[in-house]
Write a protein that holds these residues in place. Structure first.
Motif, PDB file in Angstrom:
ATOM      1  N   SER A  21      35.382   4.910-200.541  1.00  0.00           N
ATOM      2  CA  SER A  21      35.682   5.231-202.081  1.00  0.00           C
ATOM      3  C   SER A  21      35.904   3.572-202.868  1.00  0.00           C
ATOM      4  N   MET A  22      35.903   3.743-204.093  1.00  0.00           N
ATOM      5  CA  MET A  22      36.561   2.651-204.722  1.00  0.00           C
ATOM      6  C   MET A  22      37.718   2.003-204.268  1.00  0.00           C
ATOM      7  N   VAL A  23      38.647   2.965-204.144  1.00  0.00           N
ATOM      8  CA  VAL A  23      40.071   2.559-203.365  1.00  0.00           C
ATOM      9  C   VAL A  23      40.118   2.119-202.242  1.00  0.00           C
ATOM     10  N   GLU A  24      39.263   2.656-201.359  1.00  0.00           N
ATOM     11  CA  GLU A  24      38.912   2.401-199.917  1.00  0.00           C
ATOM     12  C   GLU A  24      38.409   1.008-199.717  1.00  0.00           C
ATOM     13  N   THR A  25      37.553   0.743-200.641  1.00  0.00           N
ATOM     14  CA  THR A  25      36.475  -0.464-200.766  1.00  0.00           C
ATOM     15  C   THR A  25      37.526  -1.555-201.289  1.00  0.00           C
ATOM     16  N   THR A  26      38.446  -1.378-202.156  1.00  0.00           N
ATOM     17  CA  THR A  26      39.315  -2.308-202.859  1.00  0.00           C
ATOM     18  C   THR A  26      40.176  -2.840-201.556  1.00  0.00           C
ATOM     19  N   MET A  27      40.842  -1.748-200.940  1.00  0.00           N
ATOM     20  CA  MET A  27      42.003  -2.146-199.828  1.00  0.00           C
ATOM     21  C   MET A  27      41.368  -2.940-198.754  1.00  0.00           C
ATOM     22  N   ALA A  28      40.000  -2.608-198.280  1.00  0.00           N
ATOM     23  CA  ALA A  28      39.448  -3.171-197.516  1.00  0.00           C
ATOM     24  C   ALA A  28      39.251  -4.645-197.696  1.00  0.00           C
ATOM     25  N   ALA A  29      38.728  -4.914-198.915  1.00  0.00           N
ATOM     26  CA  ALA A  29      38.185  -6.196-199.338  1.00  0.00           C
ATOM     27  C   ALA A  29      39.380  -7.355-199.602  1.00  0.00           C
ATOM     28  N   ILE A  30      40.547  -6.708-200.150  1.00  0.00           N
ATOM     29  CA  ILE A  30      41.559  -7.394-200.255  1.00  0.00           C
ATOM     30  C   ILE A  30      42.170  -7.860-198.678  1.00  0.00           C
ATOM     31  N   ALA A  31      42.347  -6.816-197.774  1.00  0.00           N
ATOM     32  CA  ALA A  31      42.505  -7.270-196.486  1.00  0.00           C
ATOM     33  C   ALA A  31      41.542  -8.434-195.940  1.00  0.00           C
ATOM     34  N   GLY A  32      40.415  -8.435-196.565  1.00  0.00           N
ATOM     35  CA  GLY A  32      39.565  -9.406-195.978  1.00  0.00           C
ATOM     36  C   GLY A  32      39.591 -10.690-196.714  1.00  0.00           C
ATOM     37  N   GLY A  33      40.249 -10.868-197.900  1.00  0.00           N
ATOM     38  CA  GLY A  33      40.319 -11.910-198.621  1.00  0.00           C
ATOM     39  C   GLY A  33      39.793 -12.025-200.019  1.00  0.00           C
ATOM     40  N   ALA A  34      39.659 -10.724-200.534  1.00  0.00           N
ATOM     41  CA  ALA A  34      39.199 -10.735-201.934  1.00  0.00           C
ATOM     42  C   ALA A  34      40.433 -11.381-202.664  1.00  0.00           C
ATOM     43  N   THR A  35      40.204 -11.999-203.879  1.00  0.00           N
ATOM     44  CA  THR A  35      41.383 -12.472-204.543  1.00  0.00           C
ATOM     45  C   THR A  35      41.460 -11.879-205.938  1.00  0.00           C
ATOM     46  N   MET A  36      40.355 -11.288-206.770  1.00  0.00           N
ATOM     47  CA  MET A  36      40.520 -10.551-207.774  1.00  0.00           C
ATOM     48  C   MET A  36      39.531  -9.128-207.681  1.00  0.00           C
ATOM     49  N   VAL A  37      39.984  -8.301-208.471  1.00  0.00           N
ATOM     50  CA  VAL A  37      39.200  -6.878-208.478  1.00  0.00           C
ATOM     51  C   VAL A  37      38.989  -6.500-209.861  1.00  0.00           C
ATOM     52  N   GLN A  38      37.768  -6.212-210.140  1.00  0.00           N
ATOM     53  CA  GLN A  38      37.405  -5.568-211.488  1.00  0.00           C
ATOM     54  C   GLN A  38      37.034  -4.244-211.311  1.00  0.00           C
ATOM     55  N   LEU A  39      37.597  -3.235-212.022  1.00  0.00           N
ATOM     56  CA  LEU A  39      37.077  -2.061-212.193  1.00  0.00           C
ATOM     57  C   LEU A  39      35.990  -1.824-213.151  1.00  0.00           C
ATOM     58  N   ARG A  40      34.783  -1.459-212.750  1.00  0.00           N
ATOM     59  CA  ARG A  40      33.767  -1.361-213.580  1.00  0.00           C
ATOM     60  C   ARG A  40      32.714  -0.073-213.519  1.00  0.00           C
ATOM     61  N   ASP A  41      32.766   0.840-214.454  1.00  0.00           N
ATOM     62  CA  ASP A  41      32.104   2.042-214.158  1.00  0.00           C
ATOM     63  C   ASP A  41      31.788   2.668-215.631  1.00  0.00           C
ATOM     64  N   LYS A  42      30.796   2.328-216.163  1.00  0.00           N
ATOM     65  CA  LYS A  42      30.091   2.564-217.280  1.00  0.00           C
ATOM     66  C   LYS A  42      30.068   4.174-217.659  1.00  0.00           C
ATOM     67  N   LYS A  43      29.861   4.895-216.563  1.00  0.00           N
ATOM     68  CA  LYS A  43      29.586   6.397-216.704  1.00  0.00           C
ATOM     69  C   LYS A  43      31.001   7.307-216.357  1.00  0.00           C
ATOM     70  N   ALA A  44      31.930   6.434-216.049  1.00  0.00           N
ATOM     71  CA  ALA A  44      33.332   7.423-215.737  1.00  0.00           C
ATOM     72  C   ALA A  44      33.864   7.539-217.257  1.00  0.00           C
ATOM     73  N   GLY A  45      33.772   6.909-218.052  1.00  0.00           N
ATOM     74  CA  GLY A  45      34.617   7.251-219.560  1.00  0.00           C
ATOM     75  C   GLY A  45      35.737   6.845-219.290  1.00  0.00           C
ATOM     76  N   THR A  46      36.867   6.746-220.244  1.00  0.00           N
ATOM     77  CA  THR A  46      38.000   6.306-220.567  1.00  0.00           C
ATOM     78  C   THR A  46      38.897   7.030-219.361  1.00  0.00           C
ATOM     79  N   GLU A  47      38.882   8.374-219.448  1.00  0.00           N
ATOM     80  CA  GLU A  47      39.758   9.318-218.537  1.00  0.00           C
ATOM     81  C   GLU A  47      39.514   9.075-217.026  1.00  0.00           C
ATOM     82  N   GLY A  48      38.266   8.771-216.684  1.00  0.00           N
ATOM     83  CA  GLY A  48      37.829   8.518-215.358  1.00  0.00           C
ATOM     84  C   GLY A  48      38.251   7.093-214.925  1.00  0.00           C
ATOM     85  N   LEU A  49      38.184   6.166-215.835  1.00  0.00           N
ATOM     86  CA  LEU A  49      38.800   4.714-215.364  1.00  0.00           C
ATOM     87  C   LEU A  49      40.154   4.738-215.173  1.00  0.00           C
ATOM     88  N   ILE A  50      40.929   5.710-216.097  1.00  0.00           N
ATOM     89  CA  ILE A  50      42.295   5.558-215.913  1.00  0.00           C
ATOM     90  C   ILE A  50      42.694   6.400-214.696  1.00  0.00           C
TER      91      ILE A  50
END
Length: 214
Positions: A21-50
Protein backbone atom coordinates in the motif's frame (compact mmCIF):
# COMPACT_ATOMS: atom_id res chain seq x y z
CA UNK A 1 11.63 26.73 10.64
CA UNK A 2 11.33 24.90 7.31
CA UNK A 3 13.95 22.26 6.78
CA UNK A 4 13.85 19.71 4.01
CA UNK A 5 16.17 17.50 1.99
CA UNK A 6 15.33 16.92 -1.67
CA UNK A 7 17.93 14.19 -2.18
CA UNK A 8 15.53 11.29 -2.63
CA UNK A 9 11.96 12.43 -3.13
CA UNK A 10 9.31 9.69 -3.31
CA UNK A 11 6.17 10.51 -5.30
CA UNK A 12 3.47 8.03 -4.36
CA UNK A 13 1.41 6.60 -7.21
CA UNK A 14 -1.68 4.70 -6.07
CA UNK A 15 -1.93 2.58 -9.22
CA UNK A 16 1.56 1.19 -8.59
CA UNK A 17 1.14 0.56 -4.87
CA UNK A 18 -0.75 -2.71 -5.19
CA UNK A 19 1.41 -5.34 -3.48
CA UNK A 20 2.49 -2.74 -0.92
CA UNK A 21 0.00 0.00 0.00
CA UNK A 22 0.99 3.66 -0.16
CA UNK A 23 1.50 3.64 3.61
CA UNK A 24 3.58 0.46 3.50
CA UNK A 25 5.60 1.78 0.56
CA UNK A 26 6.22 5.06 2.37
CA UNK A 27 7.51 3.46 5.55
CA UNK A 28 9.72 1.06 3.58
CA UNK A 29 11.10 3.95 1.53
CA UNK A 30 11.84 6.04 4.61
CA UNK A 31 13.64 3.07 6.15
CA UNK A 32 15.65 2.84 2.93
CA UNK A 33 16.62 6.51 2.91
CA UNK A 34 13.84 8.55 1.25
CA UNK A 35 14.08 12.17 2.38
CA UNK A 36 10.70 13.56 1.25
CA UNK A 37 7.34 12.03 0.34
CA UNK A 38 4.65 13.45 -1.92
CA UNK A 39 1.08 12.17 -1.84
CA UNK A 40 -0.24 12.31 -5.40
CA UNK A 41 -3.51 10.67 -6.44
CA UNK A 42 -5.59 12.59 -8.97
CA UNK A 43 -8.41 10.04 -8.80
CA UNK A 44 -8.84 9.87 -5.03
CA UNK A 45 -10.60 13.21 -4.54
CA UNK A 46 -10.08 15.43 -1.53
CA UNK A 47 -11.69 13.02 0.94
CA UNK A 48 -9.62 10.12 -0.32
CA UNK A 49 -6.41 12.14 -0.02
CA UNK A 50 -7.34 13.22 3.49
CA UNK A 51 -7.96 9.65 4.57
CA UNK A 52 -4.62 8.36 3.29
CA UNK A 53 -2.78 11.53 4.24
CA UNK A 54 -3.82 11.37 7.88
CA UNK A 55 -2.65 7.79 8.05
CA UNK A 56 0.66 8.82 6.49
CA UNK A 57 1.09 11.68 8.95
CA UNK A 58 0.54 9.26 11.83
CA UNK A 59 3.08 6.69 10.68
CA UNK A 60 5.61 9.34 9.57
CA UNK A 61 5.53 11.20 12.90
CA UNK A 62 9.01 11.41 14.34
CA UNK A 63 10.80 10.49 11.10
CA UNK A 64 11.67 14.13 10.19
CA UNK A 65 10.64 13.31 6.60
CA UNK A 66 8.15 15.92 5.31
CA UNK A 67 4.85 14.92 3.70
CA UNK A 68 3.91 17.08 0.71
CA UNK A 69 0.47 16.95 -0.92
CA UNK A 70 0.19 17.37 -4.66
CA UNK A 71 -2.16 20.08 -5.89
CA UNK A 72 -5.04 19.73 -3.37
CA UNK A 73 -4.64 22.51 -0.81
CA UNK A 74 -7.84 21.63 1.04
CA UNK A 75 -6.51 18.12 1.61
CA UNK A 76 -3.09 19.47 2.64
CA UNK A 77 -4.66 21.74 5.26
CA UNK A 78 -7.02 19.06 6.60
CA UNK A 79 -4.17 16.55 6.85
CA UNK A 80 -1.83 19.04 8.51
CA UNK A 81 0.74 18.14 5.86
CA UNK A 82 4.17 19.77 5.80
CA UNK A 83 3.57 21.37 2.45
CA UNK A 84 1.99 21.53 -0.99
CA UNK A 85 3.33 20.99 -4.50
CA UNK A 86 1.60 22.85 -7.32
CA UNK A 87 1.91 22.63 -11.08
CA UNK A 88 1.50 25.32 -13.69
CA UNK A 89 -2.18 24.46 -14.13
CA UNK A 90 -2.93 24.29 -10.41
CA UNK A 91 -3.49 27.00 -7.80
CA UNK A 92 -1.02 29.93 -8.12
CA UNK A 93 1.83 29.55 -5.65
CA UNK A 94 1.15 33.00 -4.14
CA UNK A 95 -2.46 32.04 -3.40
CA UNK A 96 -1.26 28.79 -1.87
CA UNK A 97 1.15 30.69 0.36
CA UNK A 98 -1.61 33.01 1.52
CA UNK A 99 -3.68 30.04 2.68
CA UNK A 100 -0.90 27.87 4.05
CA UNK A 101 1.12 30.51 5.88
CA UNK A 102 4.86 31.03 5.99
CA UNK A 103 5.81 27.85 7.85
CA UNK A 104 4.70 25.35 5.21
CA UNK A 105 6.80 24.11 2.28
CA UNK A 106 5.65 25.07 -1.22
CA UNK A 107 7.04 23.37 -4.31
CA UNK A 108 6.39 24.44 -7.90
CA UNK A 109 6.72 22.47 -11.12
CA UNK A 110 9.00 24.03 -13.72
CA UNK A 111 8.88 22.85 -17.32
CA UNK A 112 10.51 25.60 -19.40
CA UNK A 113 12.70 28.69 -19.23
CA UNK A 114 9.83 31.17 -19.24
CA UNK A 115 8.29 29.64 -16.13
CA UNK A 116 11.70 29.31 -14.44
CA UNK A 117 12.41 33.01 -14.89
CA UNK A 118 9.08 33.99 -13.33
CA UNK A 119 9.35 31.97 -10.12
CA UNK A 120 8.69 34.12 -7.05
CA UNK A 121 11.51 33.14 -4.71
CA UNK A 122 9.76 34.86 -1.80
CA UNK A 123 6.88 32.39 -2.13
CA UNK A 124 8.30 29.13 -3.49
CA UNK A 125 10.68 26.98 -1.41
CA UNK A 126 11.77 24.50 -4.08
CA UNK A 127 11.11 23.66 -7.71
CA UNK A 128 10.43 20.32 -9.35
CA UNK A 129 12.05 20.36 -12.79
CA UNK A 130 11.09 18.10 -15.65
CA UNK A 131 10.07 15.88 -17.13
CA UNK A 132 13.65 14.77 -17.75
CA UNK A 133 12.25 11.76 -19.64
CA UNK A 134 8.77 10.84 -20.81
CA UNK A 135 6.98 8.82 -18.16
CA UNK A 136 3.81 6.70 -18.18
CA UNK A 137 2.94 7.76 -14.62
CA UNK A 138 2.06 11.23 -15.93
CA UNK A 139 0.84 10.89 -19.52
CA UNK A 140 -0.16 14.57 -19.86
CA UNK A 141 3.33 15.87 -19.18
CA UNK A 142 5.13 18.49 -21.28
CA UNK A 143 7.95 17.47 -23.67
CA UNK A 144 10.98 15.85 -22.04
CA UNK A 145 13.84 18.27 -21.36
CA UNK A 146 16.77 15.86 -20.93
CA UNK A 147 19.75 16.51 -18.69
CA UNK A 148 20.92 19.59 -20.62
CA UNK A 149 17.51 21.17 -20.15
CA UNK A 150 17.54 20.18 -16.50
CA UNK A 151 20.89 21.88 -15.90
CA UNK A 152 19.71 25.06 -17.62
CA UNK A 153 16.48 25.29 -15.63
CA UNK A 154 18.27 24.55 -12.35
CA UNK A 155 20.51 27.53 -13.04
CA UNK A 156 17.70 29.87 -14.07
CA UNK A 157 15.33 29.01 -11.21
CA UNK A 158 17.94 29.67 -8.52
CA UNK A 159 16.09 27.65 -5.88
CA UNK A 160 16.55 24.21 -4.32
CA UNK A 161 15.53 21.81 -7.07
CA UNK A 162 14.49 18.22 -7.59
CA UNK A 163 14.47 16.53 -11.00
CA UNK A 164 11.50 14.42 -12.02
CA UNK A 165 10.33 12.34 -14.95
CA UNK A 166 11.21 8.72 -15.63
CA UNK A 167 14.20 8.72 -13.29
CA UNK A 168 15.86 5.55 -12.02
CA UNK A 169 19.00 4.63 -10.10
CA UNK A 170 21.03 4.78 -13.35
CA UNK A 171 20.31 8.51 -13.57
CA UNK A 172 21.57 9.56 -10.13
CA UNK A 173 24.96 10.85 -11.29
CA UNK A 174 23.60 12.78 -14.27
CA UNK A 175 20.88 14.41 -12.14
CA UNK A 176 23.32 15.54 -9.46
CA UNK A 177 25.89 16.66 -12.04
CA UNK A 178 23.20 18.94 -13.48
CA UNK A 179 23.16 20.90 -10.23
CA UNK A 180 19.82 19.57 -8.99
CA UNK A 181 19.65 18.81 -5.27
CA UNK A 182 17.99 15.47 -5.77
CA UNK A 183 15.71 13.29 -7.83
CA UNK A 184 12.05 12.45 -7.52
CA UNK A 185 11.12 8.87 -8.30
CA UNK A 186 7.86 7.02 -8.72
CA UNK A 187 8.08 3.56 -10.27
CA UNK A 188 11.69 3.12 -9.14
CA UNK A 189 10.19 2.60 -5.65
CA UNK A 190 6.41 2.26 -5.97
CA UNK A 191 5.51 -1.23 -7.14
CA UNK A 192 8.96 -2.68 -6.57
CA UNK A 193 9.04 -6.12 -4.90
CA UNK A 194 11.13 -4.69 -2.04
CA UNK A 195 10.58 -0.90 -1.79
CA UNK A 196 13.05 -0.53 1.08
CA UNK A 197 15.87 -2.25 -0.81
CA UNK A 198 15.06 -0.31 -3.99
CA UNK A 199 15.19 2.97 -2.06
CA UNK A 200 18.41 2.02 -0.28
CA UNK A 201 20.18 1.36 -3.58
CA UNK A 202 19.28 4.83 -4.86
CA UNK A 203 20.20 6.45 -1.54
CA UNK A 204 23.57 4.67 -1.60
CA UNK A 205 24.23 5.84 -5.17
CA UNK A 206 23.57 9.42 -4.06
CA UNK A 207 25.99 9.05 -1.14
CA UNK A 208 28.69 7.56 -3.39
CA UNK A 209 28.39 10.41 -5.87
CA UNK A 210 28.57 13.07 -3.18
CA UNK A 211 31.53 11.38 -1.49
CA UNK A 212 33.42 11.41 -4.79
CA UNK A 213 33.02 15.16 -5.26
CA UNK A 214 33.49 16.14 -1.60
Amino acid sequence: MKTFDLSLYLVLEHSLCLTHSMVETTMAAIAGGATMVQLRDKKAGTEGLIRVGRELMDVMAGTSVPLIVNDDIDAAIAIGADGLHVGQDDMPSAAARDRLGRDKIIGLSIEDEDVARKVDRTVVDYVGIGPVFATPTKPDHKPAIGFDGLAELVKIAGLPSVAIGGLKIDHVNAVLQSGADGLAVVSAICGQPDPEAATAKIADAIKVFRAQIA
